[in-house]
Design a protein around this motif. Structure first.
Motif, PDB file in Angstrom:
ATOM      1  N   GLY A  28     -54.151  31.524 -35.656  1.00  0.00           N
ATOM      2  CA  GLY A  28     -55.260  30.942 -34.916  1.00  0.00           C
ATOM      3  C   GLY A  28     -56.526  31.739 -35.170  1.00  0.00           C
ATOM      4  O   GLY A  28     -56.537  32.693 -35.977  1.00  0.00           O
ATOM      5  N   SER A  32     -59.242  35.695 -37.704  1.00  0.00           N
ATOM      6  CA  SER A  32     -60.503  35.664 -38.460  1.00  0.00           C
ATOM      7  C   SER A  32     -61.659  36.360 -37.742  1.00  0.00           C
ATOM      8  O   SER A  32     -62.756  36.425 -38.294  1.00  0.00           O
ATOM      9  N   ARG A  41     -62.368  30.994 -27.505  1.00  0.00           N
ATOM     10  CA  ARG A  41     -62.249  31.223 -26.058  1.00  0.00           C
ATOM     11  C   ARG A  41     -62.586  32.624 -25.593  1.00  0.00           C
ATOM     12  O   ARG A  41     -62.675  32.865 -24.398  1.00  0.00           O
ATOM     13  N   LEU A  46     -67.177  30.514 -29.535  1.00  0.00           N
ATOM     14  CA  LEU A  46     -68.009  29.335 -29.784  1.00  0.00           C
ATOM     15  C   LEU A  46     -68.125  28.411 -28.575  1.00  0.00           C
ATOM     16  O   LEU A  46     -69.158  27.799 -28.350  1.00  0.00           O
ATOM     17  N   ASP A 109     -61.237  27.795 -41.818  1.00  0.00           N
ATOM     18  CA  ASP A 109     -62.220  28.629 -42.518  1.00  0.00           C
ATOM     19  C   ASP A 109     -61.890  28.937 -43.974  1.00  0.00           C
ATOM     20  O   ASP A 109     -62.643  29.644 -44.637  1.00  0.00           O
ATOM     21  N   SER A 200     -53.565  33.351 -31.656  1.00  0.00           N
ATOM     22  CA  SER A 200     -53.788  32.038 -31.042  1.00  0.00           C
ATOM     23  C   SER A 200     -53.559  32.128 -29.544  1.00  0.00           C
ATOM     24  O   SER A 200     -52.587  32.735 -29.097  1.00  0.00           O
ATOM     25  N   VAL A 204     -53.918  24.936 -27.479  1.00  0.00           N
ATOM     26  CA  VAL A 204     -54.315  23.686 -28.126  1.00  0.00           C
ATOM     27  C   VAL A 204     -53.050  22.978 -28.629  1.00  0.00           C
ATOM     28  O   VAL A 204     -52.331  23.494 -29.489  1.00  0.00           O
ATOM     29  N   ASN A 226     -54.275  39.710 -28.521  1.00  0.00           N
ATOM     30  CA  ASN A 226     -54.749  40.768 -27.618  1.00  0.00           C
ATOM     31  C   ASN A 226     -54.842  40.345 -26.155  1.00  0.00           C
ATOM     32  O   ASN A 226     -55.256  41.129 -25.310  1.00  0.00           O
ATOM     33  N   ASP A 242     -54.734  44.612 -31.305  1.00  0.00           N
ATOM     34  CA  ASP A 242     -55.608  44.076 -32.341  1.00  0.00           C
ATOM     35  C   ASP A 242     -54.779  43.682 -33.588  1.00  0.00           C
ATOM     36  O   ASP A 242     -53.891  44.426 -34.009  1.00  0.00           O
TER      37      ASP A 242
HETATM   38  P1  NAD Z   1     -58.561  30.576 -29.532  1.00  0.00           P
HETATM   39  O1  NAD Z   1     -59.988  30.971 -29.643  1.00  0.00           O
HETATM   40  O2  NAD Z   1     -58.148  29.669 -28.436  1.00  0.00           O
HETATM   41  O3  NAD Z   1     -57.665  31.895 -29.376  1.00  0.00           O
HETATM   42  C1  NAD Z   1     -57.843  33.028 -30.189  1.00  0.00           C
HETATM   43  C2  NAD Z   1     -57.004  34.140 -29.576  1.00  0.00           C
HETATM   44  O4  NAD Z   1     -57.075  35.263 -30.432  1.00  0.00           O
HETATM   45  C3  NAD Z   1     -57.525  34.570 -28.195  1.00  0.00           C
HETATM   46  O5  NAD Z   1     -56.430  34.636 -27.295  1.00  0.00           O
HETATM   47  C4  NAD Z   1     -58.121  35.965 -28.453  1.00  0.00           C
HETATM   48  O6  NAD Z   1     -57.954  36.831 -27.352  1.00  0.00           O
HETATM   49  C5  NAD Z   1     -57.294  36.430 -29.647  1.00  0.00           C
HETATM   50  N1  NAD Z   1     -57.983  37.381 -30.530  1.00  0.00           N
HETATM   51  C6  NAD Z   1     -59.247  37.297 -31.025  1.00  0.00           C
HETATM   52  N2  NAD Z   1     -59.481  38.321 -31.892  1.00  0.00           N
HETATM   53  C7  NAD Z   1     -58.350  39.077 -31.913  1.00  0.00           C
HETATM   54  C8  NAD Z   1     -57.988  40.267 -32.590  1.00  0.00           C
HETATM   55  N3  NAD Z   1     -58.816  40.893 -33.444  1.00  0.00           N
HETATM   56  N4  NAD Z   1     -56.759  40.794 -32.357  1.00  0.00           N
HETATM   57  C9  NAD Z   1     -55.886  40.171 -31.500  1.00  0.00           C
HETATM   58  N5  NAD Z   1     -56.178  39.031 -30.836  1.00  0.00           N
HETATM   59  C10 NAD Z   1     -57.398  38.489 -31.046  1.00  0.00           C
HETATM   60  O7  NAD Z   1     -58.141  30.032 -30.945  1.00  0.00           O
HETATM   61  P2  NAD Z   1     -56.929  29.078 -31.381  1.00  0.00           P
HETATM   62  O8  NAD Z   1     -55.708  29.368 -30.584  1.00  0.00           O
HETATM   63  O9  NAD Z   1     -56.894  29.176 -32.863  1.00  0.00           O
HETATM   64  O10 NAD Z   1     -57.381  27.603 -30.963  1.00  0.00           O
HETATM   65  C11 NAD Z   1     -58.672  27.142 -31.008  1.00  0.00           C
HETATM   66  C12 NAD Z   1     -59.046  26.154 -32.089  1.00  0.00           C
HETATM   67  O11 NAD Z   1     -60.182  26.718 -32.642  1.00  0.00           O
HETATM   68  C13 NAD Z   1     -58.168  25.958 -33.265  1.00  0.00           C
HETATM   69  O12 NAD Z   1     -57.782  24.652 -33.224  1.00  0.00           O
HETATM   70  C14 NAD Z   1     -59.034  26.174 -34.501  1.00  0.00           C
HETATM   71  O13 NAD Z   1     -59.078  24.963 -35.232  1.00  0.00           O
HETATM   72  C15 NAD Z   1     -60.405  26.402 -33.988  1.00  0.00           C
HETATM   73  N6  NAD Z   1     -61.194  27.540 -34.493  1.00  0.00           N
HETATM   74  C16 NAD Z   1     -61.035  28.020 -35.751  1.00  0.00           C
HETATM   75  C17 NAD Z   1     -61.790  29.086 -36.186  1.00  0.00           C
HETATM   76  C18 NAD Z   1     -61.571  29.567 -37.602  1.00  0.00           C
HETATM   77  O14 NAD Z   1     -61.243  28.774 -38.470  1.00  0.00           O
HETATM   78  N7  NAD Z   1     -61.744  30.860 -37.878  1.00  0.00           N
HETATM   79  C19 NAD Z   1     -62.692  29.718 -35.341  1.00  0.00           C
HETATM   80  C20 NAD Z   1     -62.860  29.204 -34.040  1.00  0.00           C
HETATM   81  C21 NAD Z   1     -62.093  28.124 -33.637  1.00  0.00           C
END
Ligand code: NAD
Length: 253
Positions: A28, A32, A41, A46, A109, A200, A204, A226, A242
């Protein structure tokens, strides 16, 4: 079980990886963030800035399409500058070693491809934002072409082949999930013996059903995130740390 600290989490993960025959990662937005792309979130993510535009609105209204493309181009320098994180690179090393057949991702991405996965082995449940498609005939359009249209007319473009609206090649809320990708992700979740849910929030759906499916199908489940998720209690190992720190030791040379 939640790893008591990063060190023991990494050790346990290393043992599980060594003993696994088929590992399927499910990634998720969290994988990235180290690459400079904000997640949805987290604070500053975003969604704290922009309400998502549902598919129905995109189809119905020119101003919604214009706004969607304005937002996309506002993110372009961020996407263009992003390079694979330690998490991406660790998964690519395990892929190269033959341990990972394919990665299932919610991300849009292109960073798994950039890290060395063959495009066919990146199962994109939510599409890809680095190019565009016509929502009518499916014709692919490049972002440079969209930008030129947008700059010339001030509006989001229509397809040159069928005149329907052109959208990033992503799956918006309200839009159908891609059937082939859903089928392949299902098969991988059912066939692996180790499933890694990485970065993730697992909120979703239907994407968030895959860790659960893998566990029910007999795989061991590891969650690396995290913050807590709703599926932590069914996981064999939870590393609440992390991602770069956790997967860095698996990047190799
Ligand atoms: P999400 O934003 O809901 O969750 C991301 C999770 O990762 C959060 O719980 C956060 O606490 C955790 N996190 C962030 N950085 C971290 C790190 N360095 N180490 C450990 N944990 C970390 O994202 P999701 O579950 O992927 O769902 C949201 C939707 O957002 C997806 O459907 C996706 O399509 C889209 N999205 C994609 C991108 C991308 O392509 N990079 C970016 C933003 C959203």
């Amino acid at each position: 079980m939640i790893a008591p600290d990063l060190r023991s989490g990494v050790d346990q993960l290393g043992d599980m990886i060594a003993h696994a025959k088929v590992i399927v990662p499910f990634t998720g937005a969290g994988i990235s963030t180290e690459s400079g792309i904000p997640d949805f979130r987290s604070p500053g993510g975003l969604w704290t800035r922009n309400r998502p535009i549902p598919f129905e609105e995109f189809v119905a209204r020119q101003d919604a399409r214009d706004e969607a493309w304005r937002r996309r181009f506002a993110m372009q320098s961020t996407f263009a500058a992003a390079r694979p994180s330690r998490g991406h690179r660790a998964l690519a090393a395990l892929y190269k070693a033959g341990k990972i057949p394919a990665v299932v991702t919610q991300n849009i991405d292109n960073l798994h491809q950039d890290s060395g996965f063959a495009p066919h082995d990146v199962i994109e449940l939510h599409g890809n934002t680095t190019y565009a498609r016509c929502i009518g005939c499916g014709k692919r359009h490049e972002l440079d072409w969209v930008r030129q249209w947008f700059e010339r007319t001030g509006n989001a473009p229509h397809c040159t082949a069928c005149d329907e609206p052109v959208k990033t090649a992503t799956v918006s809320f309200g839009q159908a999930m891609p059937p082939d990708e859903m089928r392949r992700a299902t098969e991988l979740a059912q066939e692996c013996d180790l499933f890694l849910a990485i970065g993730s929030s697992l909120v979703v759906w239907p994407a968030a059903g895959f860790p659960m499916l893998a566990k029910e199908s007999g795989a061991r489940l590891v969650i690396i995130n995290n913050e807590p998720t709703d599926q932590d209690e069914i996981a064999d190992l939870v590393i609440r740390a992390d991602i770069g720190e956790t997967l860095g030791p698996f990047v190799g040379n």
